[in-house]
Design an enzyme around this catalytic site. Structure first.
Site, PDB file in Angstrom:
ATOM      1  N   GLN A  47      -5.296   3.933  -7.202  1.00 22.79           N
ATOM      2  CA  GLN A  47      -6.711   3.857  -6.520  1.00 22.79           C
ATOM      3  C   GLN A  47      -6.588   5.660  -6.140  1.00 22.79           C
ATOM      4  OE1 GLN A  47      -5.621   4.295  -1.587  1.00 22.79           O
ATOM      5  NE2 GLN A  47      -7.897   3.538  -1.661  1.00 22.79           N
ATOM      6  N   LEU A  65       0.635  -0.950  -0.284  1.00 24.20           N
ATOM      7  CA  LEU A  65       0.119   0.299   0.198  1.00 24.20           C
ATOM      8  C   LEU A  65       0.836   1.300  -0.135  1.00 24.20           C
ATOM      9  CD1 LEU A  65      -2.693  -0.777   2.331  1.00 24.20           C
ATOM     10  CD2 LEU A  65      -2.520  -1.389   0.135  1.00 24.20           C
ATOM     11  N   ALA A  93      57.709  28.689 -12.359  1.00 20.34           N
ATOM     12  CA  ALA A  93      57.153  28.597 -11.998  1.00 20.34           C
ATOM     13  C   ALA A  93      56.287  30.423 -12.713  1.00 20.34           C
ATOM     14  CB  ALA A  93      57.727  28.993 -10.427  1.00 20.34           C
ATOM     15  N   ARG A 137       1.409  14.290   7.009  1.00 18.76           N
ATOM     16  CA  ARG A 137       2.508  14.273   7.994  1.00 18.76           C
ATOM     17  C   ARG A 137       3.611  14.745   7.191  1.00 18.76           C
ATOM     18  NH1 ARG A 137      -0.919   8.985  11.382  1.00 18.76           N
ATOM     19  NH2 ARG A 137      -1.058   8.647   8.882  1.00 18.76           N
TER      20      ARG A 137
HETATM   21  C1  UD1 Z   1      -1.908   2.493   9.721  1.00 17.33           C
HETATM   22  C2  UD1 Z   1      -2.996   1.263   9.843  1.00 17.33           C
HETATM   23  C3  UD1 Z   1      -3.157   0.584  11.542  1.00 17.33           C
HETATM   24  C4  UD1 Z   1      -1.171   0.868  11.512  1.00 17.33           C
HETATM   25  C5  UD1 Z   1      -0.047   1.663  11.275  1.00 17.33           C
HETATM   26  C6  UD1 Z   1       1.637   0.685  11.603  1.00 17.33           C
HETATM   27  C7  UD1 Z   1      -5.250   1.220   8.903  1.00 17.33           C
HETATM   28  C8  UD1 Z   1      -6.635   1.916   8.532  1.00 17.33           C
HETATM   29  N1  UD1 Z   1      -4.338   2.162   9.807  1.00 17.33           N
HETATM   30  O1  UD1 Z   1      -2.189   3.591   9.942  1.00 17.33           O
HETATM   31  O2  UD1 Z   1      -3.398   0.136  11.923  1.00 17.33           O
HETATM   32  O3  UD1 Z   1      -0.865   0.787  13.462  1.00 17.33           O
HETATM   33  O4  UD1 Z   1      -0.724   1.648   9.968  1.00 17.33           O
HETATM   34  O5  UD1 Z   1       1.923   1.955  11.001  1.00 17.33           O
HETATM   35  O6  UD1 Z   1      -5.109   0.372   8.069  1.00 17.33           O
HETATM   36  N2  UD1 Z   1      -2.421   3.842   2.236  1.00 17.33           N
HETATM   37  C9  UD1 Z   1      -3.470   3.985   0.500  1.00 17.33           C
HETATM   38  N3  UD1 Z   1      -4.701   4.063   0.331  1.00 17.33           N
HETATM   39  C10 UD1 Z   1      -5.230   4.732   1.627  1.00 17.33           C
HETATM   40  C11 UD1 Z   1      -4.710   4.980   2.651  1.00 17.33           C
HETATM   41  C12 UD1 Z   1      -3.647   4.963   3.087  1.00 17.33           C
HETATM   42  O7  UD1 Z   1      -2.327   3.071  -0.079  1.00 17.33           O
HETATM   43  O8  UD1 Z   1      -6.441   5.098   0.635  1.00 17.33           O
HETATM   44  C13 UD1 Z   1      -1.264   3.674   2.536  1.00 17.33           C
HETATM   45  C14 UD1 Z   1      -0.191   4.613   2.028  1.00 17.33           C
HETATM   46  O9  UD1 Z   1       0.860   4.846   1.318  1.00 17.33           O
HETATM   47  C15 UD1 Z   1      -0.019   4.039   3.835  1.00 17.33           C
HETATM   48  C16 UD1 Z   1      -0.246   3.025   4.104  1.00 17.33           C
HETATM   49  O10 UD1 Z   1      -1.125   2.200   3.164  1.00 17.33           O
HETATM   50  O11 UD1 Z   1       1.926   3.157   3.312  1.00 17.33           O
HETATM   51  C17 UD1 Z   1      -0.459   2.780   5.495  1.00 17.33           C
HETATM   52  O12 UD1 Z   1      -1.554   4.488   5.483  1.00 17.33           O
HETATM   53  P1  UD1 Z   1      -1.241   5.680   6.698  1.00 17.33           P
HETATM   54  O13 UD1 Z   1      -1.817   6.761   6.210  1.00 17.33           O
HETATM   55  O14 UD1 Z   1       0.339   5.568   6.879  1.00 17.33           O
HETATM   56  O15 UD1 Z   1      -1.796   4.569   7.793  1.00 17.33           O
HETATM   57  P2  UD1 Z   1      -1.564   4.985   9.921  1.00 17.33           P
HETATM   58  O16 UD1 Z   1      -2.105   6.046   9.836  1.00 17.33           O
HETATM   59  O17 UD1 Z   1       0.110   4.797  10.054  1.00 17.33           O
HETATM   60 CA    CA Z   2       2.054   4.540   8.382  1.00 14.26          CA
END
Ligand code: UD1
Ligand code: CA
Length: 466
Positions: free
Chosen positions: A81, A15, A431, A22
């Protein structure tokens, strides 16, 4: 026989569609670098070493940039996505490209410290216990920011609550979800289609497949990893530097175990892409970056910076030297305060001393440029001695020109070689010369000098008293 590190019946889903709000960056989060390598490269390398049947990478925000960076490895499928509606929604986009396998391993693009051994263990425990959903969890000292693992009275996982949705009591739970899941393929998409988005972020959360699976009577397991640092997710720049610190400690230990001495290791930066030979000493404050390679028994530092440099064995690089995209052969000495710029090739036993800059030049065996010189666009033969303050005037304001210097040439101090120009072998240049024409082999070439006068009975000015 299929080894622990071959998983043809496993599909991996990475993902990486999120913008990484952030990070506050124009660049997608997974392209941010941890010790010189983009986060997406770490996770792809880790999952590739499981040798899965296929890898689907979900991108969305600036997907073109991510795809351009990664290229097109053979068993990798890109999934777009369009709108980032949550991690569950992201996995759902993979339905078309994931073929009929036993399990799907879901990982996040922002966990660069994760090791393939840990993932292999997750998959094997998932299979040994015949689970439908297995979550990789950890117990970090500070669980804030992560989804908390809620367990029932029998200590069975009942759901994962995101920090934004958690009560104060739930936030006290130490066990967190790493965001990494192994799920049976035949139930995954069924569960994903049932996800809702009634939560604080109005997103389709992947973790919500846990209560859905339990409701269907499926077995959900958690594997708690011993080293919580490994699953660290990088969401902002503070976590980025924490991840660098953790990885840096691993990398330094690894080089120490392989016979490299590292003085004041806490002051040194050695990127993940660097290699160093045994018996080399890296002194305080060095930055070794990019594709830099350092051979055996070298000495580097203190405070030297090497970027994409190739350094052969037994090379000495003294304090505060800066080497970028240059090639240095065995036994050469550089610095202190030397600068080698791209395209520089130093052959064996060359000496480059203090305040010398060399760019796009070849310096052959045994030649010395020891003090205060600029050598650019030059080819120099063997055993030359280039005096202090020699400048190759390679730039006419519009074009760069070459300086050709033969073997055993001696150039006196403060000489200007106005390129294009050639100095033939065994020539000596006096030089202070300004050389504009070919210098013939042998003999002495010297340009006109101003007359030297002697003024006797001359008084130095004295300070006036008031
Ligand atoms: C997520 C998990 C959390 C976990 C944490 C671990 C969820 C809802 N939360 O939180 O339970 O403890 O990771 O690090 O799953 N992404 C997509 N599409 C989206 C949203 C996110 O591809 O629509 C990808 C992001 O690019 C990222 C990953 O998913 O690589 C995680 O997303 P992020 O927003 O970092 O989730 P966290 O808040 O860290
Ligand atoms: Ca994360």
């Amino acid at each position: 026989m299929i080894s622990e590190f071959q998983h043809p019946d496993l599909q991996v889903c990475v993902l990486a569609a999120g913008r990484g709000k952030r990070m506050r960056s124009n660049k997608p989060k997974v392209l941010h670098k941890v010790l010189g390598r983009a986060m997406i490269d770490y996770i792809l390398h880790t999952v590739e070493s499981l040798r899965p049947g296929g890898i689907a990478v979900v991108t969305g925000h600036a997907s073109d940039m991510v795809q351009a960076h990664v290229g097109q490895p053979q068993n990798l499928e890109w999934v777009i996505q369009e709108q980032q509606l949550g991690t569950g929604h992201a996995v759902r986009q993979c339905e078309e490209v994931i073929s009929d396998v036993r399990d799907v391993l879901i990982v996040c693009g922002d966990t660069p410290l994760l090791r393939s051994e840990t993932l292999a263990k997750l998959v094997s425990e998932h299979r040994d216990r015949d689970a439908v959903v297995t979550i990789l969890t950890a117990e970090p000292d500070d669980p804030s920011g992560y989804g908390r693992v809620v367990r029932d009275a029998e200590k069975q996982v009942s759901w994962i609550v995101e920090e934004q949705d958690a009560t104060d009591t739930q936030r006290l739970i130490r066990e967190v979800s790493s965001g990494i899941y192994c799920v049976r393929y035949d139930v995954l998409f069924d569960l994903l289609h049932k996800l809702g988005n009634r939560n604080a972020q109005e997103e389709y959360y992947l973790p919500d497949i846990v209560p859905l699976a339990l409701k269907d009577g499926r077995s959900v397991r958690a594997v708690c990893m011993p080293d919580a640092a490994e699953m660290m997710g990088v969401n902002d720049r503070a976590q980025l530097s924490m991840a660098e610190d953790i990885l840096q400690a691993y990398i330094i230990h690894d080089w120490q175990r392989r016979g490299v001495t590292i003085e004041k290791p806490e002051t040194v930066r050695i990127e993940a892409t660097v290699s160093i030979g045994p018996d080399t000493v890296i002194q305080a404050g060095c930055y070794l970056m990019g594709s830099t390679h350092i051979g055996d028994a070298c000495r580097v530092g203190p405070y030297a910076v090497l970027v994409d440099a190739w350094i052969d064995d037994q090379v000495e690089i003294f304090a505060f030297s800066h080497i970028h995209d240059a090639n240095v052969a065995m036994g050469t000495k550089i610095g202190p305060f030397a600068r080698l710029r791209p395209g520089t090739q130093l052959d064996e036993d060359v000496h480059v001393g203090n305040f010398v800059e060399i760019k796009n030049s070849i310096v052959n065996r045994g030649s010395k440029v020891n003090h205060l010189s600029y050598i650019g666009d030059t080819e120099m033969g063997v055993d030359c001695n280039i005096g202090a303050g020699t400048i190759t005037c390679n730039y006419d304001g519009a074009n760069k020109h070459k300086t050709m210097i033969g073997d055993r040439v001696f150039i006196g101090s403060d000489t200007k070689l106005i390129a294009p120009v050639e100095v033939q072998s065994d020539a000596t240049v006096g030089a202070g010369s300004i050389i504009t024409k070919k210098v013939e082999s042998g003999g002495l070439t010297i340009s006109e000098r101003t007359n030297q006068r002697y003024v006797p009975h001359w008084q130095r000015p004295r300070k006036q008293s008031r």
